[in-house]
Structures are given as structure tokens and as C-alpha cells.
Design a protein around this motif. Structure first.
Motif, short mmCIF file in Angstrom:
data_model
loop_
_atom_site.label_atom_id
_atom_site.label_comp_id
_atom_site.label_asym_id
_atom_site.label_seq_id
_atom_site.Cartn_x
_atom_site.Cartn_y
_atom_site.Cartn_z
N VAL A 71 0.84 -1.20 0.00
CA VAL A 71 0.00 0.00 0.00
C VAL A 71 0.88 1.25 0.00
N VAL A 72 0.67 2.09 -1.00
CA VAL A 72 1.43 3.33 -1.08
C VAL A 72 0.50 4.51 -0.80
N ALA A 73 0.78 5.22 0.28
CA ALA A 73 -0.04 6.39 0.64
C ALA A 73 0.48 7.60 -0.14
N ILE A 74 -0.43 8.23 -0.88
CA ILE A 74 -0.03 9.37 -1.71
C ILE A 74 -0.63 10.64 -1.13
N ASP A 75 0.24 11.52 -0.70
CA ASP A 75 -0.21 12.72 0.01
C ASP A 75 -0.01 13.96 -0.86
N ALA A 76 -1.12 14.48 -1.38
CA ALA A 76 -1.05 15.74 -2.12
C ALA A 76 -0.96 16.86 -1.09
N GLY A 77 0.11 17.63 -1.14
CA GLY A 77 0.34 18.66 -0.12
C GLY A 77 -0.74 19.73 -0.10
N HIS A 78 -0.84 20.41 1.06
CA HIS A 78 -1.74 21.57 1.22
C HIS A 78 -3.21 21.20 0.99
N ILE A 107 -1.50 15.27 -9.86
CA ILE A 107 -0.40 14.31 -9.97
C ILE A 107 -0.67 13.11 -9.05
N ALA A 108 -1.18 13.39 -7.85
CA ALA A 108 -1.47 12.33 -6.89
C ALA A 108 -2.51 11.35 -7.45
N ARG A 109 -3.54 11.88 -8.10
CA ARG A 109 -4.59 11.02 -8.67
C ARG A 109 -4.02 10.13 -9.77
N GLU A 110 -3.16 10.73 -10.59
CA GLU A 110 -2.51 10.01 -11.67
C GLU A 110 -1.68 8.86 -11.09
N LEU A 111 -0.96 9.19 -10.04
CA LEU A 111 -0.08 8.22 -9.38
C LEU A 111 -0.88 7.07 -8.77
N LYS A 112 -2.00 7.40 -8.17
CA LYS A 112 -2.85 6.36 -7.57
C LYS A 112 -3.31 5.38 -8.66
N ARG A 113 -3.71 5.94 -9.79
CA ARG A 113 -4.18 5.12 -10.91
C ARG A 113 -3.08 4.12 -11.32
N MET A 114 -1.83 4.61 -11.36
CA MET A 114 -0.72 3.75 -11.77
C MET A 114 -0.47 2.62 -10.77
N PHE A 115 -0.51 2.95 -9.48
CA PHE A 115 -0.29 1.90 -8.47
C PHE A 115 -1.43 0.89 -8.50
N ASP A 116 -2.66 1.38 -8.69
CA ASP A 116 -3.81 0.48 -8.71
C ASP A 116 -3.75 -0.49 -9.89
N ALA A 141 4.05 12.42 -16.67
CA ALA A 141 5.47 12.04 -16.71
C ALA A 141 6.06 12.02 -15.30
N ILE A 142 5.69 13.01 -14.51
CA ILE A 142 6.17 13.08 -13.12
C ILE A 142 5.64 11.89 -12.33
N ALA A 143 4.33 11.63 -12.49
CA ALA A 143 3.71 10.52 -11.77
C ALA A 143 4.38 9.20 -12.16
#
Ligand SMILES: [Zn+2]
Length: 443
Positions: A158-165, A187-196, A364-366
């Protein structure tokens, strides 16, 4: 008495509050905002000055009452959008001629917490009211606990993705008006999609909308999800607009290793002052005691993962510094979860701000962050995870081609996952089998 002395006396009396209230200007509520969040809502009143107030709860029906002493209301509360909040209706009225009473009719039972905040770089005096939903305590059945035990086999990382602020705290702002809180959530949403999409891994968003969570709460959510890893995503500003490139930070015991790191850590840690209140509780004290004991192993893991992410980010564009930076970010201080903070780019740099707004760059960042984290876990998978299971000990006479065929992966992928330069393998050697999300599981 001369006019001057009289004037001085009047001012002094007013300052001391000795004159009748009609002389002293009363406090004002200039504006109000509401930020709905999954656990409740945050209501904020902008004030022109400090004031005396009282908050209390009434039941049947559920209400929260705020009494402001000697205060005038200068905003229309009716125009607030309450649709997603826990508030049904807001009413206001005068009391005792000069006091203001605001009544919140609630949709559900909440426990109100409040704090009066002093002005900061972003706002003036504010009264922050947290209306946290009161949860019914549920006792987990033995059955559900046993299922959870059983599920530990082959469990997802499980990777917790924390979008700041978020919410009241916009984070840094670019010259074109881009807000950090919006970009990092994308970016966080994009990253979640990739891990899922990756078999054996799962992404969890710490913040899933535009609301603020204090730093300890962010860590708490990660812990509730039994996260194996914590990534905080930012796109900050620096006082020098030429600053550019991404950086990766992990927690240090010795403090910051660069001026920028020191500056950012101070800003990030101050976010709670901008975002709202941080009400201390006993758990935090226990946590800080545990911190030093368990931190060492976690810190090493964080550093290793940070190095992998930085390596991947070098493929996307400029990196601000070629090595992992260390800083004392509060949000990285989880004693038990390896944590890193990624500064994706400098929003204060006009050309980076422009890039950050594009979907291509966000992706690309994600992708780079995903690859870095995946690489780290592929090398050091937690016990019981699917990634840990995918190991193959080479038997005598086996060839790389046979193994690739057996696990339905390409020889090339097998070589990349194991850093093999040739097809030569030795019996007894342990190979990592890459898990391909598009392939059916072979074992
Ligand atoms: Zn930030």
C-alpha cells in the motif's frame, strides 16, 4: 486641558477599553468559508481583529452555536455552499444589542473544535471551527480479524499518496496564478491510478479533494490504511524565480543539508498555521517518543527509495540537486512508514509553472515517481507481499529462456529486473520475477 492631551487621553482610554462600547469599534466578521472533507467540515470566519467568542453544541435537533462578543456580521452567510458539508443551514442574529450569535443547523452529530488564529502571510485573524463527524464505535468481529490475518498472504503493497496543502492552504502560487494544491492533487490522482493498475500494489489518496488536513492527520490516515510507503507531493516556490527542477527529500536526523531544504522545511511545517489548527493530543506525544526508537530503519528505507525516485526523475527533466536532500519535514516523521517528499518542480519558475499545468508533464512526473517506488519495492519487498513471493531460485541446468517462458515474461524484462548484463545465470542465484499487470499470474 489642551486639545492634544484630551486626544491622547481618549486614545489611551479606547485602547484600554475603558470607554463605553459605542466608542470602541466592534469586531467584524468580514467573510466566511466552508471546506467539506470526508471526516467532517471546516468553517472559517475572517475577522478584522481578535475577539472573545464561545462555541457550544445543542442536541435535538443537532446544532452548533457560536457567540461572538461585540461583533458585527458583514457578510452574507446564506451565500455559502453547504451542499457537501455537514451543515444544513446557517442562521445569525443579534444578542444583547451588540453581540453576534451564529447557529449552525447540522445534518449529523459533530464534535466542534475551535481556535482563533493570528494573522500570517496568507490571511488575517481567523476563527477556525472544525466540525468532526462523531463516529459510532464498531467492534470488529473475530471473523473479520481472522480474514484480515489470512489476507496478509500475498497482500498488496500500500502506497499512501499525500497531495500537499489543500482547502484553506493553497500552498505556493505561480505567477500565472497556478495553485500548488490543485497541481499536486492531479499528480497524486494520476499516481494512484498507476499503483492500482500494478498487480501487487495499491495506491491510497491521503487527501482526495480540496480540503486541508493537518500533518499528523495525514500520517494517521496512512497508518489506518496500513501503508507500506508514504509519498508527499509538492510543487513549491523559492524566493529566487530561477530555481528549477525536481528534488527528493527524506528525513534527516541532523537537519537540512542545504539552504533550500531548510527554507522549504520551515514553510512546510508552517503549513499547519496557514491551513488551520493542530490540536495536540496524547497520541502525538507517544508517537514522538516512539519516533526516535524506530526511526533509524525507516530512515534507511526512505533514503533508498528516495534515491530510486530521484534516478527516475532525472529522466523527466532537470533535477534541482543530484542527490537526495534531507530535511526535517514533520510530514516525513512517521516512525514506522518509510516516507519521502517530492518537489516535482518550482511553481515559482515561470517555465516550470507552464509545464506543471499540462497533463503530459503531470503524467510524466507521476510515472517517474511510480517507477522509482516500484523499483525500490521490487528490490526490497515487504514479507508477505506478492512482490516478495515472486522470487525464483535457479536450479542446476536452468536457462534464462526457460525461466522467462515459465513465468510468461520476456527475457529482456527479466534481465532489467535483475540488472543482468548477459544471459549467464548461476544455480542457487535468486531472480526477481517482474509482475506484469497485463499478464495473467503464472504462479
Ligand atoms: Zn508545498
Amino acid at each position: 486641558m489642551s486639545k492634544l492631551i484630551l486626544a491622547v487621553l481618549l486614545v489611551t482610554l479606547t485602547v484600554l477599553g475603558l470607554l463605553s462600547p459605542s466608542y470602541a469599534d466592534s469586531a467584524r466578521v468580514n467573510d466566511a468559508r466552508v471546506w467539506p472533507a470526508p471526516d467532517g467540515s471546516r468553517l472559517i470566519f475572517d475577522l478584522n481583529q481578535s475577539l472573545k467568542y464561545k462555541v457550544f453544541r445543542l442536541s435535538n435537533p443537532e446544532r452548533v452555536v457560536i457567540d461572538f462578543k461585540k461583533t458585527r456580521l458583514l457578510t452574507r452567510l446564506k451565500s455559502l455552499d453547504l451542499s457537501k458539508s455537514s451543515i444544513k443551514r446557517i442562521r445569525s442574529g443579534k444578542r444583547n444589542g451588540k453581540d453576534l450569535r451564529i447557529v449552525l443547523d447540522m445534518k449529523e452529530t459533530v464534535s466542534p473544535k475551535s481556535a482563533l488564529l493570528r494573522p500570517n502571510s496568507e490571511y488575517g485573524f481567523r476563527l477556525v471551527l472544525d466540525l468532526d463527524r462523531v463516529k459510532q464505535k464498531s467492534h470488529r468481529s473475530l471473523e473479520s480479524r481472522l480474514t484480515q490475518q489470512k489476507n496478509k498472504e500475498n497482500q498488496d503493497i500500500v502506497v499512501a499518496i499525500d497531495a500537499g496543502h489543500g482547502g484553506e492552504d493553497p500552498g505556493a502560487r505561480g505567477r500565472r496564478g497556478t495553485k500548488e494544491k490543485d497541481i499536486v492533487l492531479k499528480i497524486a490522482r494520476e499516481l494512484k491510478r498507476m499503483f492500482d493498475q500494478q498487480k501487487g500494489m495499491k495506491g491510497v489518496l491521503i487527501r482526495s479533494g480540496d480540503y486541508y488536513l493537518d500533518l499528523r492527520k495525514r500520517m494517521k490516515i496512512a497508518r489506518q490504511h496500513r501503508a507500506d510507503f508514504f509519498i508527499s507531493i509538492h510543487a513549491d516556490a523559492f524566493h529566487d524565480p530561477r530555481a528549477r527542477g525536481s528534488s527528493v527529500y527524506s528525513l534527516s536526523s541532523r537537519g537540512e543539508n542545504s539552504e533550500a531544504a531548510r527554507w522549504l522545511a520551515k514553510k512546510a511545517n508552517n503549513a499547519d498555521l496557514i491551513g488551520g489548527v493542530q490540536l495536540a493530543n496524547k497520541d502525538d506525544m507517544v508517537a514522538s517518543m516512539l519516533l526516535d526508537m524506530a526511526q533509524s530503519a525507516t530512515r534507511k528505507a526512505s533514503y533508498k527509495a528516495a534515491r530510486n525516485i530521484l534516478h527516475e526523475l532525472k529522466g523527466v527533466g532537470k533535477v534541482h540537486s543530484k542527490t537526495v536532500q534531507s530535511a526535517s519535514f514533520v510530514v516525513l516523521k512517521s516512525p514506522d512508514i518509510p516516507s519521502v517528499l517530492v518537489e516535482t518542480a518550482y511553481i515559482s519558475n515561470p517555465s516550470e509553472e507552464k509545464k506543471l499545468q499540462t497533463k503530459t508533464y503531470q503524467k510524466a512526473i507521476a510515472k517517474a515517481i511510480f517507477n522509482g517506488v516500484y523499483r525500490y519495492f521490487n528490490r526490497s519487498p515487504p514479507t508477505g507481499s506478492l512482490l516478495a513471493r515472486n522470487r525464483h531460485t535457479i536450479a542446476q541446468g536452468e536457462t534464462l529462456g526457460e525461466i522467462a517462458l515459465y513465468y510468461r515474461v520476456s527475457i529482456k524484462k527479466l534481465k532489467v529486473a535483475n540488472n543482468l548484463r548477459s544471459d549467464k545465470i548461476i544455480s542457487g542465484q535468486v531472480l526477481r520475477i517482474p509482475i506484469d499487470s497485463t499478464q495473467p499470474k503464472a504462479i
